[in-house]
Design an enzyme around this catalytic site. Structure first.
Site, mmCIF file in Angstrom:
data_model
loop_
_atom_site.group_PDB
_atom_site.id
_atom_site.type_symbol
_atom_site.label_atom_id
_atom_site.label_comp_id
_atom_site.label_asym_id
_atom_site.label_seq_id
_atom_site.Cartn_x
_atom_site.Cartn_y
_atom_site.Cartn_z
ATOM 1 N N ASP A 65 11.779 2.349 0.008
ATOM 2 C CA ASP A 65 13.344 3.321 0.412
ATOM 3 C C ASP A 65 14.044 2.457 0.551
ATOM 4 O O ASP A 65 13.612 0.879 0.144
ATOM 5 C CB ASP A 65 13.201 4.154 1.772
ATOM 6 C CG ASP A 65 12.291 5.438 1.293
ATOM 7 O OD1 ASP A 65 12.275 5.449 0.439
ATOM 8 O OD2 ASP A 65 11.721 5.259 3.175
ATOM 9 N N ARG A 199 8.238 6.661 7.761
ATOM 10 C CA ARG A 199 9.467 7.461 8.552
ATOM 11 C C ARG A 199 9.067 9.439 9.463
ATOM 12 O O ARG A 199 9.314 9.329 10.510
ATOM 13 C CB ARG A 199 10.310 8.093 7.440
ATOM 14 C CG ARG A 199 11.398 7.017 6.839
ATOM 15 C CD ARG A 199 12.672 7.846 5.755
ATOM 16 N NE ARG A 199 11.942 8.229 4.750
ATOM 17 C CZ ARG A 199 12.630 8.976 3.983
ATOM 18 N NH1 ARG A 199 13.863 9.517 4.672
ATOM 19 N NH2 ARG A 199 12.336 8.636 3.251
#
Length: 251
Positions: A65, A199
């Site tokens: 990310d 996450r």
């Protein structure tokens, strides 16, 4: 070759800073160990290396990310055919989870959706709490992710306000080590298999403790036997490449 093994495909890492290899090797196919900077997408890093090397084909072995930093293995030429082999390798991450804050993306890049009081937890309690997420587990991917629904990345659908319900899937987390607990910040080392979202792990910890949590920092330190210790940052690689080209121009 440095930082691991990839069979017959050459691997170029930081240990080669003093070398001046035949630059045609990059067109033929190599793996390059890059330390991706924060805010860059993995695609940004691949494009930068492709332009620097002037190669036609390049890809990466496992997305990071934009918030994340760390090891990104970039393949060029015929090495792109072996990307799946490295993508299947286990990954190691250093993560910071912030408890008490929940965002729509489950990380610090997102919009804050809720804030709650963080319960009192002794550092000695964390191994017992985290044991729930080791081994083969069922994990729901983030709505804001590159996974596709009917051929469209979920993050694009999420940005349009579409209802998204990613399906749970089985992933493996080999180990979770606690590196520090300074409320509300929990620092972890996670070694996991392909497809694991850190996450999602952060979000699940917050859900379990009924206080919410988000991933506030992430750094990938290893892919299989390859370590970020041997990875070039972009300016280093650019400088090394310039020196190598000058060497070949002179010789």
């Amino acid at each position: 070759m440095s930082g691991g093994s990839s069979g017959q495909i050459p691997v170029f890492g930081k240990a080669h800073l003093s070398l001046t290899p035949d630059l045609t090797a990059f067109n033929e196919g190599v793996f390059i160990l890059i330390d991706k900077p924060e805010t860059w997408t993995s695609f940004d890093a691949v494009n930068k290396i492709r332009r620097l090397l002037k190669v036609k084909k390049a890809g990466h072995c496992g997305t990071l990310d934009p918030l994340a930093t760390g090891l990104l293995i970039i393949a060029t030429g015929k090495a792109t055919k072996s990307i799946d082999t490295l993508t299947l390798q286990d990954k190691t991450y250093e993560a910071e989870v912030t408890l008490g804050i929940e965002t729509d993306t489950w990380d610090a890049d997102g919009k804050i959706m809720a804030e709650k009081r963080v319960p009192e937890i002794a550092e000695s309690e964390w191994p017992g709490i985290l044991k729930e997420w080791t081994g083969d587990i069922r994990q729901v991917p983030p709505a804001y992710s590159a996974l596709k629904q009917n051929g469209v990345p979920l993050y694009k659908l999420a940005r349009k306000g579409a209802e998204i319900k990613p399906e749970p899937r089985t992933v493996v987390i080999h180990s979770i080590g606690v590196n520090g607990w300074n409320p509300p910040f929990l620092r972890l080392t996670v070694r996991c298999g392909k497809g694991t979202y850190i996450r999602s792990l952060a979000h699940d910890i917050g859900k379990k403790l009924n206080c919410g949590a988000m991933l506030s920092q992430l750094r990938r330190t290893a892919i299989g036997d390859f370590s970020v210790e041997y990875a070039w940052n972009i300016p280093e690689f650019q400088s090394w490449l310039y020196t190598a080209r000058v060497h070949y121009a002179v010789h």
